[in-house]
Design an enzyme around this catalytic site. Structure first.
Site, PDB file in Angstrom:
ATOM      1  N   GLY A   1      39.372  41.497  86.649  1.00 31.67           N
ATOM      2  CA  GLY A   1      40.233  40.423  86.177  1.00 31.67           C
ATOM      3  C   GLY A   1      41.717  40.737  86.140  1.00 31.67           C
TER       4      GLY A   1
ATOM      5  N   THR B   1      41.970  35.656  91.320  1.00 33.22           N
ATOM      6  CA  THR B   1      40.921  35.050  92.137  1.00 33.22           C
ATOM      7  C   THR B   1      41.211  33.557  92.194  1.00 33.22           C
ATOM      8  OG1 THR B   1      39.203  36.681  91.654  1.00 33.22           O
ATOM      9  CG2 THR B   1      38.479  34.458  92.215  1.00 33.22           C
TER      10      THR B   1
ATOM     11  N   LYS C   1      36.488  45.891  95.594  1.00 31.63           N
ATOM     12  CA  LYS C   1      35.627  44.704  95.586  1.00 31.63           C
ATOM     13  C   LYS C   1      34.991  44.487  96.963  1.00 31.63           C
ATOM     14  CE  LYS C   1      36.636  41.014  93.049  1.00 31.63           C
ATOM     15  NZ  LYS C   1      37.801  41.710  92.535  1.00 31.63           N
TER      16      LYS C   1
ATOM     17  N   GLN D   1      29.454  39.682  93.182  1.00 35.36           N
ATOM     18  CA  GLN D   1      30.171  40.944  92.993  1.00 35.36           C
ATOM     19  C   GLN D   1      29.299  41.899  92.187  1.00 35.36           C
ATOM     20  OE1 GLN D   1      32.580  42.366  94.244  1.00 35.36           O
ATOM     21  NE2 GLN D   1      33.033  44.040  92.856  1.00 35.36           N
TER      22      GLN D   1
ATOM     23  N   GLN E   1      35.568  34.503 100.879  1.00 37.50           N
ATOM     24  CA  GLN E   1      34.109  34.308 100.915  1.00 37.50           C
ATOM     25  C   GLN E   1      33.761  32.831 100.816  1.00 37.50           C
ATOM     26  OE1 GLN E   1      32.908  37.057  97.635  1.00 37.50           O
ATOM     27  NE2 GLN E   1      31.032  37.257  98.854  1.00 37.50           N
TER      28      GLN E   1
ATOM     29  N   HIS F   1      34.832  69.364  56.300  1.00 36.48           N
ATOM     30  CA  HIS F   1      36.086  70.095  56.116  1.00 36.48           C
ATOM     31  C   HIS F   1      37.112  69.314  55.313  1.00 36.48           C
ATOM     32  CE1 HIS F   1      40.266  70.874  57.342  1.00 36.48           C
ATOM     33  NE2 HIS F   1      39.920  72.119  57.132  1.00 36.48           N
TER      34      HIS F   1
END
Length: 835
Positions: free
Chosen positions: A105, A109, A20, A258, A156, A793
């Site tokens: 996931g 987070t 990430k 992301q 972030q 077949h």
């Protein structure tokens, strides 16, 4: 280093910052608007777990232990340098956002975190989430070693989101490239990712910015077009379709949170023209053969040589016979044939749906849709000119002459042709002492045999089809489809049926031997196989199996892949089938009895149907149906003899593998099957090819995990079945009728015949079958397949044993569970689940 600014990292730093963070750093460096922040590296995680190899008990330790002081100090400093804002704290594992698995996931987070202590607590939770149950299970599914994984953490600045969501730069359902799919919610995108709300949904054509689909009002056209354009720029940067998380701030600024590769799309072959300029249609060669696993590189190489042999025959030799003609592609290590030229030929374009109607019925509506696609409109002059060109190519094969001879003298033609084919297979390949000579002989064998033999074998089978269809036209409504299919029961001269009945007869003979019975009951197939190779089976079983393998040892499960072992090399599958047969005690259900009964019913039906017409028509119908019986059983002969050639080619190359392994140019003799012919020649000349083999084996392992293979793949990425076919509205389980009759039984869902057991009377539910599956047919009460048509077949073998069969059932192995009670109606093409 414990903490690094996001803008300082890229994909080269994957081992220390995780997938990430590496992607975010890439985006920042490429000039995309990404919230600023920093990454806490995997070195910090290693300190937190105390060094060494972490394990599942690390979760509790990480949740209860303080963040190491040096790490805490570095995090506090970096957080203050940002101005101590509200932040998102995201896990970034080293096994994340990889080409074959996104791990989206799987770790935690934590959003809207404020304050130094809260940030440190969120970091601890992220570290611990590497060992939550879903992350551990996901790694196990994707064969990722726990000991190889470490975790970094991204911190972030939070975006004060007005609208947020995800977008895919290719349609995640149909695979269509440049068709941007957008899901959006008001507020934080986490509500969408976690499934808390139903998002608004939009589709944008990235080529012209047209809004193709709109469900909801969270985004206006301007924002949608901005999103689509930004998404395509990110895709262009990475060179692959992307799954992108985004957010619009209250001031309408677009932020990228992301981006990762879309790992579920089927790969496209390289070198195709721009689909906007020239759309191509690639038809799977794996799916009709019932082989869903990838092929080894040498298996693919084999088909490139065969295709070159056919191309030479029709007057279109490729520039490089080893590379094969340009219509052969191998995305995802599976074979696809470019049928665009056929579909654009005014005369030949109707052939694919007609051929598939008897081979792989689920493909028929797809081809019919494609014939109406304006992008595939006919080109190349008049229908007459197209017909003449097609006729010239067909005449070059010699097939028309064989069809005429077979219709006039079916028995004599069949016997003569099979004798000639047998001589061709045994033909001297010349000196094959040195490694170079063996490689040369292999290439010559595969370039020479197919064109000389295969078209004539197929022509003989075609003569049986011509007879069947002609008889059906004459009879018209005086014969039902079930009655006509009955004529196909118990067909003689089918090498696969002969093989199955020979295996059954073997099992009956060894049943009378106490030592053989005991060995089959007490030892695993793998143990029995090792004993056979050592010459240590009970004498009768050893002798009987050796005789069987002398005739049929060239066959195998997924036998079209020359890179896979033959039964003569490892007969474990056969020994498991023989052990299974020992439990079938009812002589009335014995396969030889059922086959003989089916043959009697077929012969009786020939007389019944002929009696329904009069005069010359009666004699003609009887003659045509007799030819059906004489020729249609040869349907399995082309493949049977082709696989004999494959086994011979494999035997030519195997000693080369042993020689190269001894010289250290590959690690093991079997590595030879993961090289192409040019690479093999370089290895023989002295090149070390171990790195090539290692990469190929890794790709092969990844591709074996792929469950869905497109039947028809368009060059814009569209999986034609996903795009054009909707599931039955009523949820009914329907397919194509393939073998008449009705049977009830307990379902046994089997995805691979290797090691599989089928109790007498169970219904076999399978993706598809090839001859490696047919020992299971002998104890089945009915067959349900996801693939196939009337002459596939599985359908042929089911009719020969007189068991009902329904083929072409979408997702049969997913919709039917082992143990379910089923009623299979092979006449109506339905499968009923009993409540």
């Amino acid at each position: 280093m414990l903490v690094r600014p996001l803008g300082d990292v890229d994909r080269a730093d994957l081992a220390s910052v995780g997938g990430k963070a590496a992607n975010l750093g890439e985006l920042i460096r490429a000039g995309f608007r990404v919230p600023d922040g920093f990454v806490i590296t995997t070195d910090a995680y290693t300190l937190a777990v105390g060094g060494g190899v972490a394990s599942a008990d690390s979760r509790a330790r990480l949740l209860t232990s303080a963040v190491p002081a040096t790490v805490a100090s570095a995090v506090r400093d970096a957080y203050r340098a940002m101005g101590s804002p509200h932040v998102a704290v995201r896990s970034s594992a080293t096994a994340e956002d990889l080409p074959d698995a996104s791990f989206a996931g799987q770790q935690d987070t934590i959003l809207d975190v404020a304050g130094e202590d809260a940030v440190l607590e969120a970091v601890r939770r992220c570290w611990a989430s590497l060992w939550n149950d879903r992350a551990v299970a996901y790694r196990a599914t994707h064969a990722v070693d726990d000991a190889s994984v470490r975790l970094a953490v991204v911190v972030q600045r939070m975006v004060d989101a007005d609208v947020a969501g995800v977008l895919f730069t290719a349609d995640p359902i149909t695979g269509t490239r440049r068709r941007v799919s957008v899901d959006a919610v008001r507020g934080l995108g986490e509500r969408l990712v976690s499934g808390q709300v139903n998002p608004d949904h939009y589709v944008v054509d990235a080529r012209d910015g047209a809004i193709v689909e709109r469900r909801g009002d969270t985004l206006d056209d301007a924002r949608l077009r901005e999103l689509a354009a930004t998404g395509m720029r990110i895709e262009e940067h990475y060179g692959r379709p992307q799954d992108i998380e985004w957010a619009y701030a209250k001031d309408r600024t677009l932020w990228i949170v992301q981006s990762r590769d879309v790992t579920t799309l089927y790969p496209l072959p390289s070198g195709l023209p721009d689909p906007d300029r020239e759309l191509r249609v690639l038809a799977s060669a794996n799916v009709p053969q019932g082989v869903f696993d990838p092929l080894t590189p040498m298996g693919i190489q084999t088909f490139r040589l065969i295709a070159s042999s056919f191309a030479r025959l029709v007057g279109a030799p490729p520039a490089d016979p080893v590379a094969g003609p340009p219509v052969v592609h191998a995305p995802g290590m599976r074979l696809f044939i470019d049928l665009t030229a056929v579909l654009r030929n005014r005369f030949a374009r109707g052939l694919p749906p007609r051929v598939m109607s008897v081979m792989e019925a689920r493909s028929v509506p797809l081809f019919i849709r494609l014939l109406d696609d304006p992008r595939l409109a006919p080109t190349g002059g008049s229908r007459v000119r197209s017909a003449l060109g097609t006729a010239r190519a067909v005449m070059r094969t010699g097939a028309p002459a064989v069809i005429v001879r077979a219709l006039l003298r079916p028995d004599a033609t069949r016997e003569r042709l099979l004798r000639e084919i047998d001589e061709l297979v045994r033909m001297d390949a010349g000196t094959t002492q040195s490694a170079r000579e063996r490689v040369d002989a292999f290439e010559a064998l595969l370039l020479g045999w197919p064109a000389r033999a295969f078209p004539r074998l197929v022509a003989m089978v075609a003569a049986g089809f011509v007879s069947y269809n002609a008889a059906g036209r004459i009879l018209g409504r005086r014969a039902t489809q079930d009655e006509l299919r009955t004529v196909l029961r118990g067909l003689p001269f089918n090498p696969t049926t002969e093989m199955d009945l020979a295996l059954w007869a073997l099992s009956r003979r060894v049943r009378a031997d106490a030592a053989a019975r005991a060995a089959l009951a007490e030892r695993s197939p793998e143990e029995l196989s090792a004993a056979y190779r050592a010459g240590a089976l009970p004498p009768l079983l050893q002798r009987e199996l050796a005789v069987f393998l002398e005739r049929y040892g060239h066959r195998a499960v997924a036998e079209i892949d020359l890179g896979l072992p033959r039964w003569s090399e490892d007969p474990a599958h056969l020994l498991g089938a023989i052990a299974n047969y020992q439990r079938l005690a009812d002589d009335a259900l014995a396969p030889d009895a059922q086959f003989a009964r089916g043959a009697r019913e077929a012969e009786s039906m020939v007389g019944t149907l002929a009696a329904r017409v009069h005069g010359p028509e009666r004699a003609l119908v009887r003659a045509l149906l007799r030819r059906v019986r004489a020729l249609s059983g040869v349907r399995e002969a082309p493949k049977f003899h082709a696989i004999r050639v494959f086994a011979r080619g494999r035997a030519m190359l195997a000693p080369v593998g042993t020689e190269l392994a001894a010289a250290g140019r590959i690690d093991s003799p079997d590595d030879i099957w993961f090289l192409t012919l040019p690479e093999l020649r370089r290895a023989v000349a002295g090149e070390d090819t171990r790195e090539i083999v290692s990469g190929r084996r890794a790709e092969y392992r990844r591709e074996r995990g792929r469950r869905h293979i497109p039947r028809i793949l368009l060059s814009d990425g569209t999986d034609a079945e996903a795009a054009y076919i909707s599931p039955a509205a009523d949820g009914a389980i329907r397919g194509t009728p393939a073998s008449p009759g009705v049977a009830q039984g307990t379902a046994r869902v089997i995805l691979s015949p290797v090691g599989a057991r089928l109790e007498p009377g169970e219904v076999l539910v399978a993706p598809s079958t090839d001859p490696g599956w047919t020992p299971l047919f002998l104890t089945a009460s009915a067959l349900v397949m996801e693939m196939g048509g009337m002459m596939s077949h599985g359908a042929v073998v089911a009719r020969e044993y007189g068991i009902p069969a329904v083929v072409g059932v979408p997702d049969a192995t997913g919709r039917i569970a082992t143990g379910a009670r089923l009623t299979v109606d092979g006449s109506a093409g339905t499968v009923a689940l009993e409540s």
